[in-house]
Design a protein around this motif. Structure first.
Motif, PDB file in Angstrom:
ATOM      1  N   PRO A  51       0.799  -1.230   0.000  1.00  0.00           N
ATOM      2  CA  PRO A  51       0.000   0.000   0.000  1.00  0.00           C
ATOM      3  C   PRO A  51       0.833   1.281   0.000  1.00  0.00           C
ATOM      4  O   PRO A  51       0.344   2.325  -0.398  1.00  0.00           O
ATOM      5  N   ASP A  52       2.095   1.203   0.419  1.00  0.00           N
ATOM      6  CA  ASP A  52       2.927   2.401   0.406  1.00  0.00           C
ATOM      7  C   ASP A  52       3.784   2.505  -0.862  1.00  0.00           C
ATOM      8  O   ASP A  52       4.715   3.296  -0.933  1.00  0.00           O
ATOM      9  N   ALA A  53       3.458   1.708  -1.876  1.00  0.00           N
ATOM     10  CA  ALA A  53       4.214   1.752  -3.134  1.00  0.00           C
ATOM     11  C   ALA A  53       4.094   3.131  -3.780  1.00  0.00           C
ATOM     12  O   ALA A  53       3.041   3.753  -3.761  1.00  0.00           O
ATOM     13  N   ARG A  54       5.183   3.580  -4.318  1.00  0.00           N
ATOM     14  CA  ARG A  54       5.207   4.836  -5.073  1.00  0.00           C
ATOM     15  C   ARG A  54       5.911   4.508  -6.382  1.00  0.00           C
ATOM     16  O   ARG A  54       7.131   4.353  -6.417  1.00  0.00           O
ATOM     17  N   THR A  55       5.149   4.369  -7.441  1.00  0.00           N
ATOM     18  CA  THR A  55       5.689   3.955  -8.730  1.00  0.00           C
ATOM     19  C   THR A  55       5.747   5.141  -9.676  1.00  0.00           C
ATOM     20  O   THR A  55       4.770   5.861  -9.843  1.00  0.00           O
ATOM     21  N   ALA A  75       0.761   6.588  -7.931  1.00  0.00           N
ATOM     22  CA  ALA A  75       1.295   6.485  -9.294  1.00  0.00           C
ATOM     23  C   ALA A  75       1.690   7.879  -9.761  1.00  0.00           C
ATOM     24  O   ALA A  75       0.878   8.793  -9.742  1.00  0.00           O
ATOM     25  N   VAL A  76       2.939   8.026 -10.167  1.00  0.00           N
ATOM     26  CA  VAL A  76       3.456   9.296 -10.659  1.00  0.00           C
ATOM     27  C   VAL A  76       3.817   9.109 -12.125  1.00  0.00           C
ATOM     28  O   VAL A  76       4.623   8.245 -12.459  1.00  0.00           O
ATOM     29  N   VAL A  77       3.219   9.892 -13.001  1.00  0.00           N
ATOM     30  CA  VAL A  77       3.551   9.835 -14.421  1.00  0.00           C
ATOM     31  C   VAL A  77       4.611  10.886 -14.677  1.00  0.00           C
ATOM     32  O   VAL A  77       4.402  12.069 -14.430  1.00  0.00           O
ATOM     33  N   ASP A  84      15.406   9.727 -20.857  1.00  0.00           N
ATOM     34  CA  ASP A  84      16.785  10.112 -20.594  1.00  0.00           C
ATOM     35  C   ASP A  84      17.151   9.524 -19.231  1.00  0.00           C
ATOM     36  O   ASP A  84      16.464   9.782 -18.238  1.00  0.00           O
ATOM     37  N   ALA A  85      18.204   8.708 -19.184  1.00  0.00           N
ATOM     38  CA  ALA A  85      18.561   8.006 -17.949  1.00  0.00           C
ATOM     39  C   ALA A  85      18.857   8.969 -16.799  1.00  0.00           C
ATOM     40  O   ALA A  85      18.442   8.727 -15.668  1.00  0.00           O
ATOM     41  N   GLY A  86      19.558  10.055 -17.070  1.00  0.00           N
ATOM     42  CA  GLY A  86      19.860  11.022 -16.019  1.00  0.00           C
ATOM     43  C   GLY A  86      18.608  11.649 -15.448  1.00  0.00           C
ATOM     44  O   GLY A  86      18.460  11.782 -14.227  1.00  0.00           O
ATOM     45  N   ARG A  87      17.695  12.029 -16.326  1.00  0.00           N
ATOM     46  CA  ARG A  87      16.428  12.614 -15.865  1.00  0.00           C
ATOM     47  C   ARG A  87      15.610  11.582 -15.104  1.00  0.00           C
ATOM     48  O   ARG A  87      14.943  11.896 -14.118  1.00  0.00           O
ATOM     49  N   ALA A  88      15.671  10.317 -15.565  1.00  0.00           N
ATOM     50  CA  ALA A  88      14.939   9.254 -14.877  1.00  0.00           C
ATOM     51  C   ALA A  88      15.429   9.109 -13.436  1.00  0.00           C
ATOM     52  O   ALA A  88      14.616   9.002 -12.512  1.00  0.00           O
ATOM     53  N   LEU A  89      16.728   9.123 -13.244  1.00  0.00           N
ATOM     54  CA  LEU A  89      17.271   9.023 -11.883  1.00  0.00           C
ATOM     55  C   LEU A  89      16.830  10.195 -11.027  1.00  0.00           C
ATOM     56  O   LEU A  89      16.497  10.031  -9.849  1.00  0.00           O
ATOM     57  N   ASP A  90      16.807  11.391 -11.619  1.00  0.00           N
ATOM     58  CA  ASP A  90      16.331  12.572 -10.888  1.00  0.00           C
ATOM     59  C   ASP A  90      14.869  12.419 -10.479  1.00  0.00           C
ATOM     60  O   ASP A  90      14.491  12.733  -9.348  1.00  0.00           O
ATOM     61  N   ARG A  94      13.408  12.346  -6.764  1.00  0.00           N
ATOM     62  CA  ARG A  94      12.498  13.433  -6.378  1.00  0.00           C
ATOM     63  C   ARG A  94      11.189  12.902  -5.815  1.00  0.00           C
ATOM     64  O   ARG A  94      10.640  13.443  -4.859  1.00  0.00           O
ATOM     65  N   HIS A  95      10.699  11.809  -6.404  1.00  0.00           N
ATOM     66  CA  HIS A  95       9.413  11.244  -5.966  1.00  0.00           C
ATOM     67  C   HIS A  95       9.586  10.130  -4.932  1.00  0.00           C
ATOM     68  O   HIS A  95       8.604   9.509  -4.536  1.00  0.00           O
ATOM     69  N   ARG A  96      10.826   9.869  -4.531  1.00  0.00           N
ATOM     70  CA  ARG A  96      11.110   8.794  -3.573  1.00  0.00           C
ATOM     71  C   ARG A  96      10.434   7.492  -4.006  1.00  0.00           C
ATOM     72  O   ARG A  96       9.725   6.839  -3.235  1.00  0.00           O
ATOM     73  N   ALA A  97      10.668   7.126  -5.256  1.00  0.00           N
ATOM     74  CA  ALA A  97      10.015   5.961  -5.854  1.00  0.00           C
ATOM     75  C   ALA A  97      10.456   4.659  -5.204  1.00  0.00           C
ATOM     76  O   ALA A  97      11.625   4.477  -4.862  1.00  0.00           O
TER      77      ALA A  97
END
Length: 104
Positions: A51-55, A75-77, A84-90, A94-97
């Protein structure tokens, strides 16, 4: 009283929704998902989420968002644009995925 059909009367292989592909591996096309394929996706992925998943998603198909939402997660879109891999890591930081779904 309602005139809605009984959901159990709808065949498992009946069309549930359509996904329009971008044509990454060929020409763009329409993929037909059935109720059975949706149920399989929800059962397979949903059973792995707390229930605490953040995808964070780089895809906008509803059937991919549903397992996280049905588990009670967030769910964060991610922003539009090419992957872009760098942006993906950011975005993940940022969203504590806790999970990520990437379509490149």
């Amino acid at each position: 009283a309602t005139d809605a059909p009984d959901p159990s009367a709808i065949a498992p292989d009946a069309e549930a929704f359509l996904v329009f592909t971008s044509g990454t591996t060929g020409a763009p096309r329409v993929v037909v998902h059935t109720r059975r394929s949706l149920a399989a996706t929800l059962a397979c992925v949903g059973g792995q989420l707390a229930p605490d998943a953040r995808t964070v998603f780089w895809a906008r198909e509803l059937h991919l968002l549903l397992p996280t939402l049905l588990a009670g997660g967030e769910a964060v879109v991610a922003a539009d644009g090419a992957f872009d891999a760098g942006r993906a890591l950011d975005e993940l930081a940022r969203h504590r995925a806790t999970h990520a779904f990437l379509v490149t």
